[in-house]
Design a protein around this motif. Structure first.
Motif, PDB file in Angstrom:
ATOM      1  N   LYS A 390      -4.219  40.255   2.332  1.00 41.83           N
ATOM      2  CA  LYS A 390      -5.140  41.344   1.997  1.00 41.83           C
ATOM      3  C   LYS A 390      -4.389  42.667   1.873  1.00 41.83           C
ATOM      4  N   LYS A 391      -3.456  42.889   2.771  1.00 45.37           N
ATOM      5  CA  LYS A 391      -2.687  44.133   2.785  1.00 45.37           C
ATOM      6  C   LYS A 391      -1.827  44.270   1.528  1.00 45.37           C
ATOM      7  N   ARG A 392      -1.197  43.181   1.115  1.00 45.94           N
ATOM      8  CA  ARG A 392      -0.306  43.240  -0.056  1.00 45.94           C
ATOM      9  C   ARG A 392      -1.093  43.521  -1.331  1.00 45.94           C
ATOM     10  N   ILE A 393      -2.294  42.984  -1.421  1.00 46.73           N
ATOM     11  CA  ILE A 393      -3.111  43.272  -2.602  1.00 46.73           C
ATOM     12  C   ILE A 393      -3.539  44.731  -2.609  1.00 46.73           C
ATOM     13  N   LEU A 394      -4.003  45.230  -1.495  1.00 41.72           N
ATOM     14  CA  LEU A 394      -4.497  46.596  -1.437  1.00 41.72           C
ATOM     15  C   LEU A 394      -3.385  47.624  -1.593  1.00 41.72           C
ATOM     16  N   GLU A 395      -2.148  47.236  -1.280  1.00 49.77           N
ATOM     17  CA  GLU A 395      -1.013  48.148  -1.453  1.00 49.77           C
ATOM     18  C   GLU A 395      -0.309  47.932  -2.785  1.00 49.77           C
ATOM     19  N   SER A 396      -0.923  47.125  -3.667  1.00 48.49           N
ATOM     20  CA  SER A 396      -0.358  46.866  -4.995  1.00 48.49           C
ATOM     21  C   SER A 396       1.026  46.229  -4.928  1.00 48.49           C
ATOM     22  N   ARG A 397       1.218  45.352  -3.981  1.00 50.99           N
ATOM     23  CA  ARG A 397       2.501  44.668  -3.832  1.00 50.99           C
ATOM     24  C   ARG A 397       2.371  43.222  -4.312  1.00 50.99           C
ATOM     25  N   SER A 398       3.497  42.593  -4.597  1.00 51.91           N
ATOM     26  CA  SER A 398       3.487  41.193  -5.022  1.00 51.91           C
ATOM     27  C   SER A 398       2.889  40.329  -3.920  1.00 51.91           C
ATOM     28  N   TYR A 399       2.018  39.415  -4.300  1.00 53.57           N
ATOM     29  CA  TYR A 399       1.282  38.669  -3.281  1.00 53.57           C
ATOM     30  C   TYR A 399       1.257  37.163  -3.533  1.00 53.57           C
ATOM     31  N   TYR A 400       2.020  36.637  -4.503  1.00 59.13           N
ATOM     32  CA  TYR A 400       1.973  35.203  -4.781  1.00 59.13           C
ATOM     33  C   TYR A 400       2.208  34.368  -3.519  1.00 59.13           C
ATOM     34  N   ARG A 401       3.263  34.702  -2.789  1.00 66.78           N
ATOM     35  CA  ARG A 401       3.620  33.883  -1.633  1.00 66.78           C
ATOM     36  C   ARG A 401       2.591  33.997  -0.510  1.00 66.78           C
ATOM     37  N   SER A 402       2.119  35.208  -0.255  1.00 68.62           N
ATOM     38  CA  SER A 402       1.113  35.372   0.793  1.00 68.62           C
ATOM     39  C   SER A 402      -0.202  34.717   0.385  1.00 68.62           C
ATOM     40  N   LEU A 403      -0.530  34.729  -0.916  1.00 66.21           N
ATOM     41  CA  LEU A 403      -1.725  34.040  -1.395  1.00 66.21           C
ATOM     42  C   LEU A 403      -1.570  32.533  -1.229  1.00 66.21           C
ATOM     43  N   TYR A 404      -0.401  32.006  -1.566  1.00 67.33           N
ATOM     44  CA  TYR A 404      -0.110  30.582  -1.391  1.00 67.33           C
ATOM     45  C   TYR A 404      -0.308  30.180   0.077  1.00 67.33           C
ATOM     46  N   LEU A 405       0.288  30.942   0.992  1.00 62.91           N
ATOM     47  CA  LEU A 405       0.184  30.614   2.416  1.00 62.91           C
ATOM     48  C   LEU A 405      -1.240  30.771   2.930  1.00 62.91           C
ATOM     49  N   TYR A 406      -1.950  31.776   2.423  1.00 59.11           N
ATOM     50  CA  TYR A 406      -3.336  31.975   2.836  1.00 59.11           C
ATOM     51  C   TYR A 406      -4.208  30.787   2.414  1.00 59.11           C
ATOM     52  N   LEU A 407      -4.078  30.347   1.148  1.00 58.09           N
ATOM     53  CA  LEU A 407      -4.851  29.193   0.685  1.00 58.09           C
ATOM     54  C   LEU A 407      -4.473  27.930   1.458  1.00 58.09           C
ATOM     55  N   LEU A 408      -3.199  27.804   1.793  1.00 56.85           N
ATOM     56  CA  LEU A 408      -2.759  26.646   2.573  1.00 56.85           C
ATOM     57  C   LEU A 408      -3.394  26.653   3.959  1.00 56.85           C
ATOM     58  N   MET A 409      -3.459  27.834   4.586  1.00 56.92           N
ATOM     59  CA  MET A 409      -4.080  27.926   5.908  1.00 56.92           C
ATOM     60  C   MET A 409      -5.582  27.644   5.843  1.00 56.92           C
ATOM     61  N   VAL A 410      -6.237  28.106   4.790  1.00 57.94           N
ATOM     62  CA  VAL A 410      -7.666  27.791   4.633  1.00 57.94           C
ATOM     63  C   VAL A 410      -7.847  26.287   4.482  1.00 57.94           C
ATOM     64  N   ASN A 411      -6.967  25.657   3.719  1.00 62.17           N
ATOM     65  CA  ASN A 411      -6.979  24.199   3.598  1.00 62.17           C
ATOM     66  C   ASN A 411      -6.849  23.555   4.980  1.00 62.17           C
ATOM     67  N   PHE A 412      -5.883  23.999   5.774  1.00 63.64           N
ATOM     68  CA  PHE A 412      -5.680  23.451   7.118  1.00 63.64           C
ATOM     69  C   PHE A 412      -6.926  23.650   7.983  1.00 63.64           C
ATOM     70  N   ILE A 413      -7.569  24.805   7.839  1.00 64.06           N
ATOM     71  CA  ILE A 413      -8.765  25.095   8.640  1.00 64.06           C
ATOM     72  C   ILE A 413      -9.905  24.151   8.258  1.00 64.06           C
ATOM     73  N   ILE A 414     -10.150  24.018   6.958  1.00 66.64           N
ATOM     74  CA  ILE A 414     -11.253  23.158   6.518  1.00 66.64           C
ATOM     75  C   ILE A 414     -10.986  21.701   6.872  1.00 66.64           C
ATOM     76  N   MET A 415      -9.734  21.263   6.749  1.00 64.36           N
ATOM     77  CA  MET A 415      -9.396  19.873   7.060  1.00 64.36           C
ATOM     78  C   MET A 415      -9.129  19.645   8.541  1.00 64.36           C
ATOM     79  N   SER A 416      -9.436  20.637   9.372  1.00 60.01           N
ATOM     80  CA  SER A 416      -9.201  20.483  10.817  1.00 60.01           C
ATOM     81  C   SER A 416     -10.128  19.461  11.455  1.00 60.01           C
ATOM     82  N   PHE A 417     -11.151  19.016  10.727  1.00 62.12           N
ATOM     83  CA  PHE A 417     -11.988  17.944  11.268  1.00 62.12           C
ATOM     84  C   PHE A 417     -11.249  16.601  11.231  1.00 62.12           C
ATOM     85  N   ILE A 418     -10.107  16.569  10.517  1.00 54.85           N
ATOM     86  CA  ILE A 418      -9.275  15.361  10.500  1.00 54.85           C
ATOM     87  C   ILE A 418      -8.139  15.479  11.509  1.00 54.85           C
ATOM     88  N   ARG A 419      -7.360  16.553  11.403  1.00 51.91           N
ATOM     89  CA  ARG A 419      -6.198  16.768  12.279  1.00 51.91           C
ATOM     90  C   ARG A 419      -5.719  18.201  12.084  1.00 51.91           C
TER      91      ARG A 419
END
Length: 460
Positions: A390-419
């Motif tokens: 969120k910070k990188r977007i609001l500061e107009s900085r490159s955010y591909y990697r932080s977006l990738y990691l954020y989506l990955l963490m959301v994936n981990f959160i949603i799939m936490s009912f498995i492991r």
């Protein structure tokens, strides 16, 4: 106890939304997922066994600690410098500009395609000989002893080559999942590279055809939905492209249903029953395997939850004489839930396995203390990644990697009912691919690559 658990989830979800003003913050997503799972499990449909109060106590403790970890992460933000003009984009001093590494992705996508084509050809011959998708998937997962598995897994090494198996497990499989994630990002906020899209779609279709897997489609739907919500109004997508993406989401859901029906063709379960048990079998399984852990009295002291990050370096050290008995013991504990146990009273398909939730790994790490610390750290890490994105977007900085990691963490959160997916090599290694598939350069060196630069967007 299930009522208390649901109340805890709802209260923290509402508070997280009030603090962040965005439903896609980690605490809100985590609490929503577990409120829904707890509610539907408590209905006890299709003969599903009830869950003990002790298990619900573990869930409530974990939800509380995850939420506290997330709020601690939210509180550590800095002041944002707002800038929303793409024309005035300037990287901060000393800040690197990030680019999607299309050349690597094209080559790597072709390598994965070779694996999938060879595997699909082997599966096609098996279909012609009378094998069903259910038979093939059961064999691939090790639930049945079938000689034809060697044909399907020829490039994976089968039982013959240890190093070929490791290449597939440590590189190809996590790379495949990462390819799906980075393609979703590219289609929404990247260059919309057509070759990358075709390679990814081809790999996904072949993997679904040859293995009957639904997970990769489910992941892609999660990524696209979240990206469309975050960037939908401000991205460079035309109305036609947005319409196509919505159609693809619908087709993805239909594909999950179709694959489920094909896999159920030799069973008595209905599609509704399959979906319900898929999401709700986890709590009865956790109930049984927590009792098994209590009986064994064995703890892994934080290592089971991050097993996926430990396997590659320590297996390599094992070739130099480093003792690996402790690593093998952790693997055995993690593999124990692969055994089928009865989770419901019915005349058919009463068993389930594997889906023991993230709390099985946390509990094996250190009992209730392991659940509390593990959930807190998971919440804190997820919260920090969300704040960084969120910070990188609001500061107009490159955010591909932080977006990738954020989506990955959301994936981990949603799939936490498995492991907790950090315990799986294929998902844990996806973190490493964030630094391979996305490269960063100094602004001076990146002037000629303006077309691959991100614009700035207002978060919803």
């Amino acid at each position: 106890m299930q009522v208390i658990m649901i109340i805890v989830c709802v209260c923290f979800a509402i508070f997280a939304y009030a603090v962040e003003k965005k439903f896609y913050n980690p605490v809100c997503i985590f609490c929503t997922v577990w409120a829904l799972i707890t509610f539907f499990t408590s209905l006890g449909l299709y003969g599903l066994y009830s869950v003990s109060g002790e298990t619900y106590s573990i869930l409530a403790l974990g939800t509380f600690c995850f939420s506290i970890g997330g709020f601690v992460a939210f509180s550590q933000r800095r002041q944002f410098t707002l800038s929303f003009n793409r024309e005035n984009y300037r990287p901060l001093a000393k800040d690197k500009v990030e680019f999607i590494n299309y050349k690597f992705l094209h080559i790597f996508g072709l390598i994965i395609l070779v694996y999938m084509v060879v595997q699909s050809i082997a599966v096609f011959t098996l279909f012609r000989s009378g094998q069903t998708l259910f038979d093939i998937r059961s064999a691939l997962q090790g639930y049945s002893d079938s000689s034809y598995v060697e044909q399907i897994t020829a490039l994976r090494g089968g039982n013959e080559s240890l190093w070929l198996r490791r290449i597939y497990d440590w590189i190809i499989l996590p790379g495949f999942h990462s390819l799906v994630l980075i393609t979703c990002i590219d289609m929404i906020v990247g260059n919309k590279d057509k070759l990358l899209l075709f390679l990814t779609l081809g790999n996904v279709l072949l993997k679904v055809y040859s293995e009957g897997t639904r997970v990769v489609i489910f992941h892609a739907v999660i990524y696209v939905l979240l990206l469309l919500f975050i960037f939908g109004k401000k991205s460079l997508l035309s109305r036609r492209t947005k319409r196509i993406l919505r159609i693809l989401i619908i087709l993805g859901v239909l594909a999950i249903i179709i694959v489920s029906n094909v896999r159920l063709s030799t069973m008595k379960k209905s599609i509704g029953e399959e979906i319900y048990l898929y999401f709700c079998c986890c709590l009865p399984l956790l109930d049984k395997w927590v009792m098994a852990l209590d009986a064994s009295g064995t703890f892994t002291y934080g290592l089971a939850s991050i097993y996926g990050l430990l396997v590659a370096p320590f297996r390599l050290l094992g070739h130099l004489g480093f003792p690996l008995e402790w690593l093998n013991n952790i693997q055995e504990i993690l593999n124990n839930p692969e055994t089928f146990v009865t989770i419901r009273s019915a005349s058919y398909s009463t068993g389930a396995n594997a889906y023991t939730t993230l709390y099985y790994q946390f509990y094996s790490d250190g009992g209730l203390l392991g659940c509390a610390l593990g959930a807190f750290l998971f919440g804190y890490i997820s919260g920090r990644i969300y704040v960084s994105f969120k910070k990188r977007i609001l500061e107009s900085r490159s955010y591909y990697r932080s977006l990738y990691l954020y989506l990955l963490m959301v994936n981990f959160i949603i799939m936490s009912f498995i492991r907790i997916n950090f315990c799986r090599v294929d998902f844990a290694h996806m973190i490493l691919f964030a630094f391979i598939m996305i490269k960063a350069e100094n602004p001076i060196l990146s002037d000629s690559k303006e077309s691959n630069r991100q614009g700035t967007f207002r978060l919803r």
